[in-house]
Design a protein around this motif. Sequence first.
Motif, mmCIF file in Angstrom:
data_model
loop_
_atom_site.group_PDB
_atom_site.id
_atom_site.type_symbol
_atom_site.label_atom_id
_atom_site.label_comp_id
_atom_site.label_asym_id
_atom_site.label_seq_id
_atom_site.Cartn_x
_atom_site.Cartn_y
_atom_site.Cartn_z
ATOM 1 N N GLY A 324 0.774 -1.234 0.000
ATOM 2 C CA GLY A 324 0.000 0.000 0.000
ATOM 3 C C GLY A 324 0.803 1.282 0.000
ATOM 4 N N VAL A 325 2.123 1.190 -0.223
ATOM 5 C CA VAL A 325 2.950 2.399 -0.162
ATOM 6 C C VAL A 325 2.894 3.154 -1.482
ATOM 7 C CG1 VAL A 325 4.479 1.338 1.522
ATOM 8 C CG2 VAL A 325 5.054 1.192 -0.898
ATOM 9 N N GLU A 326 3.057 4.469 -1.391
ATOM 10 C CA GLU A 326 3.050 5.329 -2.574
ATOM 11 C C GLU A 326 4.120 6.396 -2.435
ATOM 12 O OE1 GLU A 326 -0.865 6.929 -2.799
ATOM 13 O OE2 GLU A 326 -1.767 5.091 -3.616
ATOM 14 N N GLY A 327 4.387 7.084 -3.536
ATOM 15 C CA GLY A 327 5.274 8.240 -3.496
ATOM 16 C C GLY A 327 6.742 7.937 -3.710
ATOM 17 N N ILE A 328 7.065 6.740 -4.238
ATOM 18 C CA ILE A 328 8.460 6.370 -4.445
ATOM 19 C C ILE A 328 8.782 6.442 -5.935
ATOM 20 C CG2 ILE A 328 10.154 4.517 -4.241
ATOM 21 C CD1 ILE A 328 7.727 3.844 -1.905
ATOM 22 N N ARG A 329 9.840 7.177 -6.261
ATOM 23 C CA ARG A 329 10.215 7.348 -7.665
ATOM 24 C C ARG A 329 11.020 6.172 -8.184
ATOM 25 N NH1 ARG A 329 13.383 12.676 -10.139
ATOM 26 N NH2 ARG A 329 13.465 11.980 -12.320
ATOM 27 N N TYR A 330 12.095 5.807 -7.469
ATOM 28 C CA TYR A 330 12.924 4.674 -7.877
ATOM 29 C C TYR A 330 13.388 3.938 -6.621
ATOM 30 C CZ TYR A 330 15.897 1.910 -10.939
ATOM 31 O OH TYR A 330 16.451 0.870 -11.642
ATOM 32 N N PRO A 331 12.665 2.874 -6.212
ATOM 33 C CA PRO A 331 13.047 2.143 -4.999
ATOM 34 C C PRO A 331 14.416 1.500 -5.153
ATOM 35 C CG PRO A 331 11.384 0.932 -6.238
ATOM 36 C CD PRO A 331 11.510 2.274 -6.885
ATOM 37 N N TYR A 332 15.228 1.607 -4.087
ATOM 38 C CA TYR A 332 16.595 1.102 -4.158
ATOM 39 C C TYR A 332 16.980 0.297 -2.915
ATOM 40 C CZ TYR A 332 21.039 1.315 -6.685
ATOM 41 O OH TYR A 332 22.157 1.002 -7.431
ATOM 42 N N GLY A 333 16.030 0.121 -2.010
ATOM 43 C CA GLY A 333 16.268 -0.672 -0.815
ATOM 44 C C GLY A 333 15.008 -0.742 0.017
ATOM 45 N N ILE A 334 14.821 -1.877 0.717
ATOM 46 C CA ILE A 334 13.642 -2.054 1.552
ATOM 47 C C ILE A 334 14.059 -2.719 2.860
ATOM 48 C CG2 ILE A 334 13.046 -4.255 0.429
ATOM 49 C CD1 ILE A 334 10.077 -3.454 0.828
ATOM 50 N N TYR A 335 13.592 -2.171 3.983
ATOM 51 C CA TYR A 335 13.963 -2.663 5.309
ATOM 52 C C TYR A 335 12.769 -2.545 6.241
ATOM 53 C CZ TYR A 335 18.745 -2.300 3.605
ATOM 54 O OH TYR A 335 19.891 -2.441 2.853
ATOM 55 N N VAL A 336 12.815 -3.306 7.337
ATOM 56 C CA VAL A 336 11.820 -3.178 8.398
ATOM 57 C C VAL A 336 12.554 -2.821 9.684
ATOM 58 C CG1 VAL A 336 10.053 -4.327 9.761
ATOM 59 C CG2 VAL A 336 10.254 -4.829 7.320
ATOM 60 N N ASN A 337 12.109 -1.748 10.339
ATOM 61 C CA ASN A 337 12.697 -1.363 11.613
ATOM 62 C C ASN A 337 12.386 -2.454 12.642
ATOM 63 O OD1 ASN A 337 13.051 -0.216 14.270
ATOM 64 N ND2 ASN A 337 12.985 1.821 13.342
ATOM 65 N N PRO A 338 13.400 -3.136 13.205
ATOM 66 C CA PRO A 338 13.131 -4.267 14.092
ATOM 67 C C PRO A 338 12.479 -3.886 15.412
ATOM 68 C CG PRO A 338 15.473 -3.736 14.076
ATOM 69 C CD PRO A 338 14.845 -2.907 13.014
ATOM 70 N N TRP A 339 12.497 -2.606 15.798
ATOM 71 C CA TRP A 339 11.897 -2.168 17.054
ATOM 72 C C TRP A 339 10.464 -1.673 16.868
ATOM 73 C CZ3 TRP A 339 16.912 -0.826 15.648
ATOM 74 C CH2 TRP A 339 17.923 -1.429 16.411
ATOM 75 N N THR A 340 10.180 -1.071 15.731
ATOM 76 C CA THR A 340 8.865 -0.464 15.527
ATOM 77 C C THR A 340 8.009 -1.189 14.490
ATOM 78 O OG1 THR A 340 9.632 1.013 13.751
ATOM 79 C CG2 THR A 340 9.902 1.791 16.020
ATOM 80 N N ASP A 341 8.606 -2.132 13.748
ATOM 81 C CA ASP A 341 7.932 -2.865 12.656
ATOM 82 C C ASP A 341 7.516 -1.946 11.508
ATOM 83 O OD1 ASP A 341 8.204 -5.227 14.075
ATOM 84 O OD2 ASP A 341 6.228 -5.074 14.999
ATOM 85 N N GLU A 342 8.064 -0.744 11.462
ATOM 86 C CA GLU A 342 7.738 0.173 10.375
ATOM 87 C C GLU A 342 8.591 -0.136 9.145
ATOM 88 O OE1 GLU A 342 6.611 3.838 13.424
ATOM 89 O OE2 GLU A 342 8.610 3.673 12.535
ATOM 90 N N LEU A 343 8.017 0.099 7.986
ATOM 91 C CA LEU A 343 8.675 -0.200 6.720
ATOM 92 C C LEU A 343 9.488 1.005 6.258
ATOM 93 C CD1 LEU A 343 8.867 -2.412 4.488
ATOM 94 C CD2 LEU A 343 6.960 -1.248 3.352
ATOM 95 N N LEU A 344 10.765 0.775 5.951
ATOM 96 C CA LEU A 344 11.649 1.821 5.452
ATOM 97 C C LEU A 344 12.001 1.523 3.996
ATOM 98 C CD1 LEU A 344 14.083 2.047 8.497
ATOM 99 C CD2 LEU A 344 12.195 3.604 7.978
#
Length: 385
Positions: A324-344
Motif C-alpha cells: 500500500g505504499v506510494e510516493g516512491i520514484r525509484y526504490p533502491y532498498g527495503i527494510y523493516v525497523n526491528p523495534w517499531t515494525d515500520e517499513l523503510l
Amino acid sequence: MLITGTKPHISLRAATTTPTIALILLSALLLTVSCRKEETVIRASKTEIPQASRFEGGFYLLNEGNMGSNKCTLDRYDGDSRTYWRNIFPWKNPGIAMELGDVGNDLKINGDRLYAVINCSNLVEVMKLADATHIAQIPIANCRYICFDSKYAYVSSYAGRMVSGPGDRLGRVVRIDLNTLTIAGECETGYQPEEMVIYGRRLFVANSGGYNAPDYDDRISVIDLDSFSPAGEIRIAPNLHRMALCSDGSIWVNSRGNYADIPSRLLRVDPEDFSVLSTDLACSGFTEHESTMYLYGHDGDGYIFKRFRIDGSDYSASSAEDCGVEGIRYPYGIYVNPWTDELLILDAGDFVTPGKILCYDREGKLLWTTTTGDIPSRIAFFEGK
C-alpha cells in the motif's frame, strides 16, 4: 582514497610590482587559499524528525553515490533523539578523506565494528560502530558484499578492475581475519559474485555474470568453510543478486533476469538438498522480518511492493499482499525497523541528486521522510546502549 584538487598558482613579477604591493597581493592570496581550505571541510548536517517513533537504537545508511563521482557517504539515524545525521564520515574523520570513496556497495555490523564495502575504490572501510571513526582499510579489487562468521569476514569480489565488455574472469570470495583485519585466503566462485549467506559450515554465493551479458551466470556457488574450497553449485536462474538466510532456515535469492524475455523473480533455495522453488513475484530487492517477506520489483507496468508469509505454501503474486505504499520514484532498498515494525524504503530518485528515505506504517501510511545522500542503498541497524 585520494582527494585531489587544484593548488593556487602564485606568480609575482618583481620587475612590475613594488615590494609593498607584492606583499599585499601575497597576503590576499594566502587569505583566499586559507578560506578555500576552510570551505572544503564538510560538516554533518542534522534533521530532527519529531513525528518518528522513539526507540532505543538506530541505523547507519550508506549512500552509494554515482559511479565515478567519489560521492559515497554515510548517514546515521538515532531513534532515541529522533535525529537524522547526513554525511558523518568526514565529520568524524577529518584527517582521512572528504568522502568514503567511489560507489558504496554494502554495509554491515559485526560486533563493535561497522564495515562498508566501497566497490570502485577497491576497499573495505572498517569503522567503530559507536561513532563511525576510522579503524582500517582493507584493499580488495572490485569488492561487492560482505558477511561474517565467528572468526572471519567474507567479501565477494569480481577479482579485478571494472570492465565495459564481456569478461571471462571468474570471481572469488576473499576471507578476512577479524582479529588482524588482514586477508587470510581466497576461493574461486562463478562470474561476478554478489551477495552471500552462511548456512552451517557452507557459504552460498549468488553469481550474476554481469560482465558477460546477455549470457549471465545462473549459479549459486557453494563453498566449504572448513577447507575454504568449492563444494558444489546450484543452477537456479540468470543474473542473481540479492540473497538472505531467513528465520525458517531457507535461503532466498532474486534473479534479475535478462532485462528482455526473462523477467526478474524471487526464488527459494533449500540449503540442505539444494532444491529450488521459483515464485512468479517480480523482485529487485527484499527483506524478511518475523517470517514475513517484504519485496519490491517492476512487473512491467510499474513498481510493486508486496509482502507474504514465508511459512506458507503459496508464494504467488496473486496471493501476496500489497504493502500500500506510494510516493516512491525509484526504490533502491527495503527494510523493516526491528523495534517499531515500520517499513523503510530507500528512494534513489534521479540517481544524480540526493535521495530520500521514507517510513511507512503497516497499512502503508507515510509517517515521515527525509533527504539522504546520493543513491541511498544499504541500512545497518544497531541496538541502543
